[in-house]
Design a protein around this motif. Structure first.
Motif, short mmCIF file in Angstrom:
data_model
loop_
_atom_site.label_atom_id
_atom_site.label_comp_id
_atom_site.label_asym_id
_atom_site.label_seq_id
_atom_site.Cartn_x
_atom_site.Cartn_y
_atom_site.Cartn_z
N LYS A 42 8.36 -47.14 -41.02
CA LYS A 42 7.81 -48.26 -39.98
C LYS A 42 7.10 -47.24 -39.12
O LYS A 42 6.00 -48.64 -38.41
CB LYS A 42 8.95 -49.19 -40.00
CG LYS A 42 9.65 -48.30 -38.38
CD LYS A 42 11.07 -49.47 -37.79
CE LYS A 42 11.68 -49.05 -36.22
NZ LYS A 42 12.38 -49.70 -36.13
N TYR A 43 7.29 -46.58 -38.60
CA TYR A 43 6.83 -45.44 -37.57
C TYR A 43 5.08 -45.90 -38.11
O TYR A 43 5.13 -45.27 -39.20
CB TYR A 43 6.93 -44.70 -37.45
CG TYR A 43 8.58 -45.80 -36.29
CD1 TYR A 43 8.10 -45.68 -35.26
CD2 TYR A 43 9.38 -44.80 -36.99
CE1 TYR A 43 9.18 -46.62 -34.39
CE2 TYR A 43 10.71 -44.79 -35.85
CZ TYR A 43 10.73 -46.05 -35.11
OH TYR A 43 11.85 -46.95 -34.58
N LYS A 93 -0.91 -49.41 -32.70
CA LYS A 93 0.47 -48.14 -33.73
C LYS A 93 1.94 -48.60 -33.25
O LYS A 93 1.75 -48.41 -32.38
CB LYS A 93 -0.29 -47.29 -34.19
CG LYS A 93 -1.69 -47.10 -34.71
CD LYS A 93 -1.92 -45.69 -35.06
CE LYS A 93 -2.92 -45.09 -35.80
NZ LYS A 93 -3.27 -43.57 -36.12
N ARG A 94 1.88 -49.14 -34.47
CA ARG A 94 3.90 -48.54 -34.09
C ARG A 94 4.16 -47.16 -34.08
O ARG A 94 4.26 -46.22 -35.01
CB ARG A 94 5.07 -49.40 -35.19
CG ARG A 94 5.96 -49.06 -34.96
CD ARG A 94 6.68 -50.28 -33.71
NE ARG A 94 7.59 -50.21 -33.12
CZ ARG A 94 9.34 -51.05 -34.29
NH1 ARG A 94 8.72 -51.85 -34.66
NH2 ARG A 94 9.67 -50.75 -33.45
N HIS A 121 5.85 -51.71 -28.75
CA HIS A 121 5.48 -51.39 -30.12
C HIS A 121 5.37 -49.26 -30.69
O HIS A 121 4.76 -48.72 -31.32
CB HIS A 121 3.78 -50.76 -30.14
CG HIS A 121 3.19 -50.20 -28.99
ND1 HIS A 121 3.98 -51.02 -27.75
CD2 HIS A 121 2.34 -48.94 -29.05
CE1 HIS A 121 3.10 -49.87 -27.07
NE2 HIS A 121 2.40 -49.07 -27.48
#
Length: 352
Positions: A42-43, A93-94, A121
């Protein structure tokens, strides 16, 4: 010299194989950390942060992460996160921030983690050697149990944390081959530490230089910076580190007969890097090569240290380069009559 009179720094450099093994065993107990953090897709980006030696090993960690997972990663000084975050991290961005701190008390790392607290985030985690530390209490950390040190300069803590994070990255990659490579490194490390001790002790006793340059690329570039810092911390002598080919663009002007050039040689870039080392030899430098294997192409060097692991990747081999450069700092300090346990102006972690 009786054992009680042996400097702590020497004992800790010499104990790194045991610390690395303990880190490997601890990671098996914390494997769920990998899935939650650096293995979690997910990152969009993983950012390794630290100060001093911890920043330099962050460079190695980030390079390994990019190579082994194919995902985005970077290394940043921890101060840049809380002082100039918008110039350091992307806002769209995550991001996962991984704090790297031997003591878990580095004020800059703590301030960095606190500064992103609550941001939707950004998530955080870390790696340390102290389970009672501030960082361990504020975010979930990997723990190198035998990485704890009494010395000011980092040695076994850096080796074990670097190895432990690389093993976690290998797990995150889903590639068993990388884990097998690291198992090979485990098997090689103990004998390599002993051999490096003997070789570097004899080298330092027999050679003098007035400046030292460490060179390396990729994951080894971070370790070249760390090697430079070890010598500077323990001996207060002039030393620098560069990306190998970058050294040819101006900085090579300082090379003369009093210069030691130490190249942490990658197998994947061997031909190009050896061209640079030969050029420095032609300018009069003493050349020390730390390499997976010697060959006809290394015969020009003044000293070649084989670290083995020729069948493993440059990244996996990273910690095998560290004993030689750590002992170089130690024995150089002893030759100058300095106490490596009490480096000038330094403490275990920096307060601000």
């Amino acid at each position: 010299m009786s054992n009680e009179n042996v400097p702590i720094t020497y004992k800790e450099i010499s104990a790194q194989a045991e610390a690395i093994k303990a880190a490997w065993e601890q990671l098996q107990k914390q494997s769920d950390w990998v899935n939650r953090y650096i293995g979690n897709e997910k990152y969009d980006e993983v950012v390794f942060i630290g100060s001093g030696s911890s920043y330099y090993q962050s460079i190695t960690m980030a390079a390994t992460f990019r190579k082994w997972t194919g995902r985005s990663a970077s290394a940043q000084p921890s101060s840049d996160i809380f002082l100039i975050r918008d110039a350091t991290l992307a806002r769209d961005k995550r991001i996962l921030i991984v704090g790297v701190s031997r003591s878990g008390e580095s004020h800059e790392v703590i301030l960095a983690l606190e500064s992103v607290k609550g941001l939707p985030h950004i998530d955080t985690c870390g790696i340390t050697t102290h389970e009672t530390s501030t960082m361990f209490g504020m975010t979930e950390c990997l723990l190198s149990p035998l990485g704890k040190e009494k010395s000011t300069v980092m040695s076994k803590s850096l080796s074990s944390m670097t190895f432990m994070m690389q093993a976690a990255i290998a797990m995150a990659s889903g590639q068993d081959a990388y884990l097998q490579e690291l198992q090979t490194v485990l098997e090689l490390d103990e004998e390599l530490v002993k051999a490096s001790d003997t070789i570097i002790k004899e080298w330092v006793a027999a050679h003098d230089c007035n400046k030292t340059v460490y060179l390396g690329l990729g994951a080894l570039g971070g370790l070249a910076l760390e090697a430079c810092l070890k010598l500077k911390e323990m001996t207060y002598t002039w030393t620098e580190a560069y990306g190998t080919l970058e050294f040819r663009h101006g900085p090579k002007s300082i090379v003369d007969s009093g210069t030691l050039v130490c190249l942490l040689l990658s197998e994947s870039t061997r031909e190009y890097e050896l061209q640079v080392a030969r050029e420095m030899k032609d300018y009069g430098a003493q050349v020390l090569l730390i390499t997976a294997k010697r060959g006809d192409d290394t015969d020009f060097a003044d000293l070649v240290i084989e670290v083995g692991g020729a069948k493993v990747s440059d990244e996996a081999r990273s910690v095998l380069y560290l004993p030689a450069v750590q002992y170089n700092g130690y024995y150089s300090a002893m030759k100058l009559g300095l106490n490596p346990d009490d480096p000038r102006n330094l403490t275990q972690f920096v307060q601000i």
